[in-house]
Design a protein around this motif. Structure first.
Motif, PDB file in Angstrom:
ATOM      1  N   PRO A 177       0.839  -1.209   0.000  1.00 32.72           N
ATOM      2  CA  PRO A 177       0.000   0.000   0.000  1.00 32.72           C
ATOM      3  C   PRO A 177       0.871   1.255   0.000  1.00 32.72           C
ATOM      4  O   PRO A 177       2.084   1.192   0.240  1.00 32.72           O
ATOM      5  N   GLU A 207      -5.425  -1.454  -5.993  1.00 29.61           N
ATOM      6  CA  GLU A 207      -5.926  -0.555  -4.954  1.00 29.61           C
ATOM      7  C   GLU A 207      -5.681   0.890  -5.381  1.00 29.61           C
ATOM      8  O   GLU A 207      -4.545   1.288  -5.625  1.00 29.61           O
ATOM      9  N   THR A 240      -7.407   5.558   2.392  1.00 26.71           N
ATOM     10  CA  THR A 240      -7.563   4.315   3.149  1.00 26.71           C
ATOM     11  C   THR A 240      -7.608   4.598   4.642  1.00 26.71           C
ATOM     12  O   THR A 240      -8.461   4.085   5.368  1.00 26.71           O
ATOM     13  N   SER A 278      -2.987   5.900   2.010  1.00 28.14           N
ATOM     14  CA  SER A 278      -3.079   6.434   3.365  1.00 28.14           C
ATOM     15  C   SER A 278      -2.293   7.733   3.464  1.00 28.14           C
ATOM     16  O   SER A 278      -1.390   7.997   2.659  1.00 28.14           O
ATOM     17  N   LYS A 280      -6.670   3.617  -3.574  1.00 24.37           N
ATOM     18  CA  LYS A 280      -6.615   4.534  -2.435  1.00 24.37           C
ATOM     19  C   LYS A 280      -5.224   4.514  -1.817  1.00 24.37           C
ATOM     20  O   LYS A 280      -4.442   3.581  -2.027  1.00 24.37           O
TER      21      LYS A 280
END
Length: 463
Positions: free
Chosen positions: A66, A153, A180, A157, A155
């Motif tokens: 991520p 993904e 996220t 953070s 999105k």
């Protein structure tokens, strides 16, 4: 680490520079982004730089990790070194993106040199207006769309320190579906409280920090008075042509809110004077250290600082810090030349330092800011600011958010932060007196704790 990011969109064509050091692998990205996001008739662009950081032993899986994008404090400061403690830790789990927010670091510079190309102070001011949190967030969205174009993904953070938390709150207001999770360290903005309230609390906080300073270093009471008296009765120039005035020296109180800051000011006071031909004068090393500390202030930080609090139209910053200083706090922070003799002899009276307050007189006292004086006046009177925060969106927030609030934070007031937190549905607050405003830099474990709060692995009561 692969380089499989979208080559379309806004990524500048050409090779992507990458290197390995300290167990980390980096990739440097340059994006050509619109200067004006909400006015499509204007086609000017600027460059925004961002550095991707992943642990070397995770590079094989980098495209599956991520993303965590970092928003720096300020405004006006670039991202920290990629070897910073929290970055090294986070790079084991994330593609960490260190964003040099527009006008900072390796992005298109916001300097007096660059601003001199404009024909008038009004044009300079209009350029400055494009460098607040709303524009920074819209930059980030275009970067997200580009870097995550080939990812499953879409999105990412967010992590924001100080002003970076202001940017995150704007992000939560404008593009919550792109996030996220969000982590804020000492940076929940005062959405509820007025600019006057913010600065009134700030003055009271720096007064408390000044008193703490003298408790740590009681002999500095006399040393500071001696320095102030010398500056009030002598014209002291630094190497850049600025005059070091008493009020400029008092601004060193900005350091009190950071770890090690009081010790740094104490060391300055210890080395302030030398004797030449039987006469005490301020030492060249003292002047150099003060000049170095103060000349690091970017134009964005000095001139746009109060405007970051202007949330929507009909609100002007109007040199609020200066107005309060010249009004209810005048007797606390200002001293006439005639007062210095009695003041120096009276051990019960202390000289108070100032903190994160941008004043109109800085455009006179700081030589490098003088060319921007008219521009700064225009910005101070400007009222047609766009909205930065949308309480109705924050009230319906579904993004997991965790924030650490420092109990005696000299930069972002705790009570103001708590008032705003009440607007953000689901936010988890960790209020602590263990750290100063520089907590994230001082202890990389802070981010780990915030992440555990978001993932419900721990409760804040266990900290």
């Amino acid at each position: 680490m692969t380089t499989e990011v979208s080559k379309g969109g806004y990524l500048r064509p050409g090779p992507i520079e990458s290197y390995v050091a300290n167990g980390l692998k980096t990739q440097d990205y340059y994006f050509d982004l619109p200067l004006y996001h909400t006015d499509t008739s204007k086609k000017e662009t600027i460059v925004v730089f961002a550095r991707r950081v992943v642990a070397v032993d995770k590079q094989a899986d980098a495209d599956k990790l991520p993303w965590l994008v970092y928003f720096q404090g300020g405004p006006g400061f670039g991202s920290p070194a990629y070897t910073t403690g929290w970055v090294k830790n986070a790079a084991k789990k994330f593609n960490v993106l260190l964003l040099d927010q527009r006008g900072t670091g390796l992005s298109t510079a916001m300097t007096v040199q660059v601003l001199s190309q404009f024909k008038s102070p009004q044009e300079q001011a209009e350029y400055f207006m494009q460098f607040r949190a709303d524009s920074i967030v819209r930059d980030s969205e275009l970067i997200r769309e580009t870097l995550l174009a080939n990812s499953t993904e879409k999105k990412w953070s967010l992590l924001g320190q100080s002003y970076g938390g202001f940017c995150i709150t704007t992000y939560l207001s404008l593009f919550p579906d792109s996030i996220t999770a969000a982590y804020i360290t000492g940076g929940i903005p005062p959405v509820v409280d007025s600019l006057e309230t913010v600065y009134r609390k700030s003055y009271k906080s720096v007064m408390n920090h000044t008193e703490q300073y003298y408790k740590h270093f009681p002999m500095d009471i006399k040393r500071v008075k001696k320095i102030m008296k010398y500056l009030a009765t002598n014209e002291v120039k630094t190497s850049n042509g600025s005059i070091l005035t008493p009020r400029k020296f008092q601004q060193l109180g900005l350091r009190f809110g950071l770890s090690g800051g009081m010790d740094a000011v104490h060391q300055l006071c210890l080395s302030a004077f030398i004797t030449l031909q039987g006469k005490e004068v301020l030492s060249s090393s003292f002047l150099h250290e003060v000049e170095t500390a103060q000349d690091l202030i970017p134009p964005i930080y000095a001139i746009l600082h109060e405007a970051i609090y202007c949330d929507g139209p009909n609100v002007a910053s109007n040199w609020t810090a200066s107005k309060l200083l010249n009004g209810e706090f005048k007797s606390v922070f200002e001293y006439s030349v005639e007062e210095y003799g009695p003041l120096e002899d009276d051990s019960s009276k202390i000289v108070y330092f100032t903190g994160e307050h941008m004043h109109d007189w800085m455009l006179d006292d700081y030589a490098y800011l003088q060319p921007l004086k008219e521009c700064a006046e225009i910005l101070a009177k400007h009222t047609n600011w766009p909205k930065l925060y949308h309480p109705e969106v924050l009230a319906k927030n579904t993004v997991p958010v965790a924030a650490v609030v420092y109990y005696d934070d000299m930069f972002v007031d705790r009570e103001c932060s708590e008032n705003t937190a009440k607007l953000i549905q689901g936010i988890k607050l960790w209020i602590t007196n263990e750290y100063k405003h520089s907590g994230l830099r001082d202890d990389s474990g802070i981010l780990t704790k915030l992440m555990k709060l978001v993932s419900n692995e721990v409760d804040v009561s266990t900290f």
